[in-house]
Design a protein around this motif. Structure first.
Motif, mmCIF file in Angstrom:
data_model
loop_
_atom_site.group_PDB
_atom_site.id
_atom_site.type_symbol
_atom_site.label_atom_id
_atom_site.label_comp_id
_atom_site.label_asym_id
_atom_site.label_seq_id
_atom_site.Cartn_x
_atom_site.Cartn_y
_atom_site.Cartn_z
ATOM 1 N N MET A 1 0.847 -1.202 0.000
ATOM 2 C CA MET A 1 0.000 0.000 0.000
ATOM 3 C C MET A 1 0.877 1.244 0.000
ATOM 4 O O MET A 1 1.824 1.358 0.773
ATOM 5 N N SER A 2 0.565 2.169 -0.896
ATOM 6 C CA SER A 2 1.337 3.397 -0.993
ATOM 7 C C SER A 2 0.957 4.348 0.134
ATOM 8 O O SER A 2 -0.199 4.419 0.543
ATOM 9 N N LEU B 1 -6.030 -4.762 -10.206
ATOM 10 C CA LEU B 1 -6.298 -3.647 -9.289
ATOM 11 C C LEU B 1 -7.783 -3.317 -9.222
ATOM 12 O O LEU B 1 -8.268 -2.854 -8.192
ATOM 13 N N GLU C 1 -10.008 2.787 -2.264
ATOM 14 C CA GLU C 1 -9.116 1.665 -1.966
ATOM 15 C C GLU C 1 -8.001 1.580 -3.008
ATOM 16 O O GLU C 1 -6.831 1.355 -2.676
ATOM 17 N N LEU C 2 -8.381 1.792 -4.268
ATOM 18 C CA LEU C 2 -7.404 1.773 -5.351
ATOM 19 C C LEU C 2 -6.370 2.879 -5.170
ATOM 20 O O LEU C 2 -5.162 2.663 -5.319
ATOM 21 N N SER D 1 -5.419 4.262 -2.429
ATOM 22 C CA SER D 1 -4.539 3.949 -1.303
ATOM 23 C C SER D 1 -3.467 2.936 -1.696
ATOM 24 O O SER D 1 -2.367 2.942 -1.154
ATOM 25 N N LYS D 2 -3.777 2.086 -2.670
ATOM 26 C CA LYS D 2 -2.813 1.068 -3.102
ATOM 27 C C LYS D 2 -1.711 1.655 -3.972
ATOM 28 O O LYS D 2 -0.545 1.281 -3.846
ATOM 29 N N ILE D 3 -2.079 2.574 -4.856
ATOM 30 C CA ILE D 3 -1.095 3.036 -5.833
ATOM 31 C C ILE D 3 -0.637 4.475 -5.588
ATOM 32 O O ILE D 3 0.307 4.943 -6.233
#
Length: 260
Positions: A1-2, A125, A183-184, A186-188
């Protein structure tokens, strides 16, 4: 998670200075539009229909030239730096999901075989890795929009521009995609500039809301939504969410009276 830095520590990514746009020498869509977007921001452009929100996005994307003013980028900026998601998924009906996501790579001269790892990663993703061989006619409206988002993500853009991507969807699907989008992000750790006419959507998604006046559009005020991420259904039903929605709604009503 970024991990996205706090808002006061994010470097500037994009600046819009005194932007103006007049169509056919008659219709003034924008006048004196100013906006700064920092790396990692989620900024929503909120305003009445016809205020120039989509026009701003098209100019930032390089699809349209401003009449006056300038758009400045920090650091290197190239064609792969921007991903765009329109209100309609704009998928090719004759092509599979995989080949729809391949489109930006194909336009850049890259083969499907060489692009396939990036395509699979992007579909993963958005939760569509099992639908790579499906066709748009076999997908729901929400799944089609996920394909469009995957196509925008596949080239690892610095910023994603989203033009009312969920407006045509039913409320349940829209809420689900709002959650999935956060959510996406927060991941990238991407930067998102999001156009909407929904007060409720802007408050749920954004850390900053730029409220625009009626035509000719400009930013009247900015509202910082000081609630932490991740945000969920508890936030939607909280008193703080209701308070932000009230302030934003009042600002939007004021903006409609401020047109020149």
């Amino acid at each position: 998670m970024s991990v996205v830095p706090p808002m006061d520590k994010r470097p500037e990514l994009l600046s819009v200075k005194q932007l103006g746009k007049t169509f056919n020498g008659e219709v003034e869509a924008l006048r004196g539009m100013n906006l700064t977007v920092n790396s990692g921001d989620f900024v929503s452009l909120l305003g009445p229909s016809g205020c120039g929100k989509s026009t701003v996005l098209r100019m930032i994307a390089g699809l349209m030239e401003p009449t006056t003013g300038r758009i400045g980028w920090q650091g290197e900026h190239g064609s792969g730096s921007i991903g765009v998601v329109f209100q309609e998924p704009t998928l090719m009906p004759w092509a599979s999901v995989e080949k729809n996501v391949w489109l930006p790579f194909r336009l850049a001269g890259q083969s499907l075989k060489s692009a396939r790892p990036r395509i699979r990663e992007a579909l993963g993703l958005v939760g569509l890795e099992e639908f790579s061989d499906s066709y748009p006619r076999e997908l729901s409206g929400g799944m089609k929009m996920r394909v469009s988002i995957a196509r925008a993500l596949a080239t690892n853009p610095r910023v994603i521009l989203m033009d009312e991507p969920f407006a045509a969807l039913d409320e349940i699907t829209r809420f689900k995609l709002n959650h999935d989008l956060l959510e996406l992000k927060s991941k990238i750790g991407c930067t998102i500039l999001f156009v909407t006419h929904s007060v409720f959507e802007s408050v749920f998604l954004s850390d900053r809301i730029a409220v625009m006046t009626a035509r000719p559009g400009r930013v009247l005020t900015e509202i910082t939504v000081g609630e932490p991420y991740p945000r969920d259904d508890d936030f939607r039903t909280s008193s703080s969410y209701a308070a932000y929605c009230r302030v934003t709604s009042e600002s939007l009503q004021q903006s409609m009276l401020e047109a020149a």
